[in-house]
Design a protein around this motif. Structure first.
Motif, PDB file in Angstrom:
ATOM      1  N   UNK A  13       0.651  -1.314   0.014  1.00  0.00           N
ATOM      2  CA  UNK A  13      -0.105   0.103  -0.133  1.00  0.00           C
ATOM      3  C   UNK A  13       0.774   1.056  -0.035  1.00  0.00           C
ATOM      4  N   UNK A  14       2.150   1.189   0.667  1.00  0.00           N
ATOM      5  CA  UNK A  14       2.663   2.504   0.474  1.00  0.00           C
ATOM      6  C   UNK A  14       3.671   2.621  -0.731  1.00  0.00           C
ATOM      7  N   UNK A  15       3.564   1.775  -1.465  1.00  0.00           N
ATOM      8  CA  UNK A  15       4.628   1.590  -2.595  1.00  0.00           C
ATOM      9  C   UNK A  15       4.131   2.255  -3.975  1.00  0.00           C
ATOM     10  N   UNK A  16       3.359   3.225  -4.275  1.00  0.00           N
ATOM     11  CA  UNK A  16       2.940   3.577  -5.104  1.00  0.00           C
ATOM     12  C   UNK A  16       3.932   4.248  -6.029  1.00  0.00           C
ATOM     13  N   UNK A  17       3.781   4.086  -7.480  1.00  0.00           N
ATOM     14  CA  UNK A  17       4.579   4.542  -8.338  1.00  0.00           C
ATOM     15  C   UNK A  17       3.924   5.477  -9.439  1.00  0.00           C
ATOM     16  N   UNK A  18       4.768   6.620 -10.137  1.00  0.00           N
ATOM     17  CA  UNK A  18       4.223   7.279 -11.211  1.00  0.00           C
ATOM     18  C   UNK A  18       4.940   6.635 -12.222  1.00  0.00           C
ATOM     19  N   UNK A  19       4.140   5.914 -13.208  1.00  0.00           N
ATOM     20  CA  UNK A  19       4.796   5.201 -14.321  1.00  0.00           C
ATOM     21  C   UNK A  19       4.945   5.923 -15.419  1.00  0.00           C
ATOM     22  N   UNK A  20       4.512   7.242 -15.577  1.00  0.00           N
ATOM     23  CA  UNK A  20       4.706   7.923 -16.954  1.00  0.00           C
ATOM     24  C   UNK A  20       3.712   9.162 -16.952  1.00  0.00           C
ATOM     25  N   UNK A  21       3.107   9.321 -18.242  1.00  0.00           N
ATOM     26  CA  UNK A  21       2.113  10.467 -18.395  1.00  0.00           C
ATOM     27  C   UNK A  21       1.170   9.918 -19.422  1.00  0.00           C
ATOM     28  N   UNK A  22      -0.047  10.257 -19.228  1.00  0.00           N
ATOM     29  CA  UNK A  22      -1.086   9.989 -20.438  1.00  0.00           C
ATOM     30  C   UNK A  22      -1.184  11.508 -21.265  1.00  0.00           C
ATOM     31  N   UNK A  23      -1.376  11.311 -22.278  1.00  0.00           N
ATOM     32  CA  UNK A  23      -1.356  12.293 -23.171  1.00  0.00           C
ATOM     33  C   UNK A  23      -2.610  12.625 -23.733  1.00  0.00           C
ATOM     34  N   UNK A  24      -2.626  13.827 -24.399  1.00  0.00           N
ATOM     35  CA  UNK A  24      -3.972  14.279 -24.895  1.00  0.00           C
ATOM     36  C   UNK A  24      -4.541  13.530 -26.094  1.00  0.00           C
ATOM     37  N   UNK A  25      -3.955  12.650 -26.761  1.00  0.00           N
ATOM     38  CA  UNK A  25      -4.318  12.021 -28.012  1.00  0.00           C
ATOM     39  C   UNK A  25      -4.707  10.698 -27.460  1.00  0.00           C
ATOM     40  N   UNK A  26      -4.478  10.593 -25.984  1.00  0.00           N
ATOM     41  CA  UNK A  26      -4.880   9.249 -25.431  1.00  0.00           C
ATOM     42  C   UNK A  26      -4.009   8.114 -25.324  1.00  0.00           C
ATOM     43  N   UNK A  27      -2.879   8.400 -25.744  1.00  0.00           N
ATOM     44  CA  UNK A  27      -1.963   7.327 -25.820  1.00  0.00           C
ATOM     45  C   UNK A  27      -1.131   7.668 -24.252  1.00  0.00           C
ATOM     46  N   UNK A  28      -0.357   6.921 -24.016  1.00  0.00           N
ATOM     47  CA  UNK A  28       0.916   7.225 -22.754  1.00  0.00           C
ATOM     48  C   UNK A  28       2.209   6.750 -22.950  1.00  0.00           C
ATOM     49  N   UNK A  29       3.107   7.623 -22.299  1.00  0.00           N
ATOM     50  CA  UNK A  29       4.317   7.546 -22.203  1.00  0.00           C
ATOM     51  C   UNK A  29       5.000   6.505 -20.851  1.00  0.00           C
ATOM     52  N   UNK A  30       5.604   5.631 -20.826  1.00  0.00           N
ATOM     53  CA  UNK A  30       6.002   5.065 -19.706  1.00  0.00           C
ATOM     54  C   UNK A  30       7.625   5.245 -19.280  1.00  0.00           C
ATOM     55  N   UNK A  31       7.741   5.337 -18.027  1.00  0.00           N
ATOM     56  CA  UNK A  31       9.247   5.714 -17.770  1.00  0.00           C
ATOM     57  C   UNK A  31       9.500   5.174 -16.586  1.00  0.00           C
ATOM     58  N   UNK A  32      10.769   4.675 -16.104  1.00  0.00           N
ATOM     59  CA  UNK A  32      11.375   4.171 -15.138  1.00  0.00           C
ATOM     60  C   UNK A  32      11.284   5.559 -13.936  1.00  0.00           C
TER      61      UNK A  32
END
Ligand SMILES: Cc1cc2nc3c(=O)[nH]c(=O)nc-3n(C[C@H](O)[C@H](O)[C@H](O)COP(=O)(O)OP(=O)(O)OC[C@H]3O[C@@H](n4cnc5c(N)ncnc54)[C@H](O)[C@@H]3O)c2cc1C
Length: 450
Positions: free
Chosen positions: A203-222
């Motif tokens: 429960x205390x280990x949430x991550x940010x995985x990247x970003x959601x873009x306006x064109x509905x695609x996503x970009x992932x990053x470490x």
């Protein structure tokens, strides 16, 4: 969260202003990140038309009341002073015309100017003798400014400060970043960060995985680095830690002979009123105010989808959102008064353009350069607080030091994520003019253009 023990395999930097672009360059040239994929994303093609890092001019000064920023700015000035054709300060990018820094005695701002004088004298050592000069009366100030006007009634002149063509400086940085061949430049708007869901096992280990873009695609990053300037509080909850404030700028046209004459004046900045004039370039003179600014409160869904409800944040409104946007009457009036006082012969010249430019303000005017404490893989590089531009040649390296867990000691407490929220973010670094608490829409409603 702490830095990971090995360099991330991919980094997404969101925002290509001074903070984001300089971070990308520092990552691309640091051997420890040689195997890291670096993406730099901005919603606008470079140069961003409404980013804070793009404008006709920015003051380049080591004149700070805080010795740590004064020393860092002095180290940045060494790069600005390099004037060869392929240097940062070359081809007219930087002009060391001097700075007249003044205050109204007994008012806010005086302490800042006195401490700043002490700091720049220390930094310049024996060089300061006979060059950095106290201006004890309004007459001394007017003589040092040389325009027939002035401001304040006490201050000093520092010939070792000046101003930069902000867009040229950013273009230089962009070329350098491109030339590494290591950065992928992307244009798309981030609509939200991509958060991992809370898992019952961690429960205390949430991550940010990247970003959601306006064109509905996503970009992932470490590792995701958020460097979206005044738009940052719309993408992550920074209530009580940072906020967007709108600042007024008014521009007037000069004749060729006026341009030539006033190009020789020093920058004049009154720390009691926040009003300042930077010498003109290309026939345009800028009058502006470094102040508490306007907020533009908007209700938005909490950026973290697991937090229910809506939050109120100040969101930048620029000419990109409203091409007819003109500064509120009270702001224009303040700039008009400053012009009359500082360059009387131009006092009634109409303003041909105005702009509201957005600071990312923090309670003490410190930058926010740190990992977010609640999400792994997520770092913030923002909080410019109206003074970040001058650090263009050095801030990226410092940001990457912080990414590696090596924040410079003198900035350790200053740049860190604040544990406690303040009730209302009002920057009290002793340098702001105007009055706190103004709301953009209310001020716009009060009066049409003068
Ligand atoms: C009027 C004014 C005067 C100033 N004067 C000085 C000065 O004299 N000297 C000085 O040193 N500093 C000065 N500053 C401060 C300095 O300009 C800023 O601290 C600095 O430019 C901030 O850089 P940044 O990278 O944080 O933000 P920005 O340059 O604003 O960059 C943020 C970027 O994020 C992008 N972005 C935003 N939202 C999204 C999204 N959702 N998706 C993708 N991209 C997004 C934007 O397009 C923008 O390019 C001034 C600032 C202003 C506004």
């Amino acid at each position: 969260m702490a830095p990971s023990s090995s360099p991330p395999s991919s980094i997404l930097i969101i925002g290509s202003g001074v903070f984001g672009l300089s971070t990308a360059l520092a990552l691309a040239t640091r051997p420890s990140f040689k195997n890291t994929r670096i993406n730099l994303l901005d919603r606008s093609p470079f140069p961003s038309p409404d980013g804070s890092s793009i404008d006709t001019s920015r003051i380049i000064r080591a004149d700070y009341s805080d010795p740590a920023y004064a020393a860092l700015a002095a180290s940045a000035q060494e790069f600005w002073r390099q004037q060869g054709d392929s240097d940062l300060g070359g081809q007219g990018s930087y002009s060391e015309c001097g700075l007249v820094l003044v205050a109204d005695k007994g008012k806010q701002g005086e302490k800042y100017v006195r401490e700043s004088l002490e700091n720049v004298r220390k930094i310049s050592g024996s060089q300061s003798e006979g060059t950095i000069r106290e201006l004890k009366t309004r007459k001394d100030i007017n003589e040092a400014v040389g325009t027939g006007g002035g401001s304040g009634d006490w201050g000093y002149i520092n010939p070792q400060s000046g101003w930069a063509d902000a867009e040229k400086g950013m273009k230089y940085l962009h070329r350098k970043a491109e030339s590494t061949g290591r950065i992928t430049f992307l244009t798309s708007e981030v609509v939200s960060l991509l958060f991992s869901p809370t898992s019952t096992s961690t429960p205390n280990n949430r991550r940010v995985l990247g970003a959601k873009l306006k064109d509905s695609t996503s970009l992932h990053a470490d590792l995701t680095i958020l460097a979206t300037g005044a738009w940052t509080p719309s993408l992550i909850d920074l209530r009580g830690r940072a906020t967007a404030t709108g600042q007024v700028l008014c521009y007037l046209s000069l004749t060729a002979s006026e341009q030539e004459r006033f190009a020789k004046m020093p920058v004049l900045l009154n720390m009691s009123t926040g009003l300042f004039i930077i010498p003109p370039s290309n026939g345009i003179l800028k009058v502006a105010r470094h102040s508490y600014g306007y907020s533009n409160p908007v209700s938005i869904p909490n950026p973290d989808p697991e937090e229910k409800g809506r939050i109120q944040v100040s969101v930048p409104r620029t000419a990109r959102d409203d091409p007819n946007l003109w500064v509120p009457e009270e702001g224009e009036r303040a700039c008009r008064q400053a012009l009359r006082e500082m360059i009387p012969e131009l006092g009634d010249r109409p303003f041909v353009k105005s702009k509201i430019c957005w600071y990312t303000d923090t309670p003490e005017g410190n930058f926010l350069i740190d990992y977010h404490p609640e999400f792994e893989g997520f770092f913030l590089a923002t909080g410019g607080s109206g003074h970040g531009y001058k650090f263009l040649p050095v801030i990226g390296e410092k940001i990457v030091d912080c990414v590696e867990g090596r924040c410079p000691v003198e900035f350790k407490g200053k740049w860190a994520w604040r544990e406690e929220r303040v009730e209302n973010v009002v920057t009290e670094d002793g340098s702001r003019g105007g009055r706190p608490g103004m709301v953009l829409d209310e001020e716009l409603r009060k009066g049409a253009r003068l």
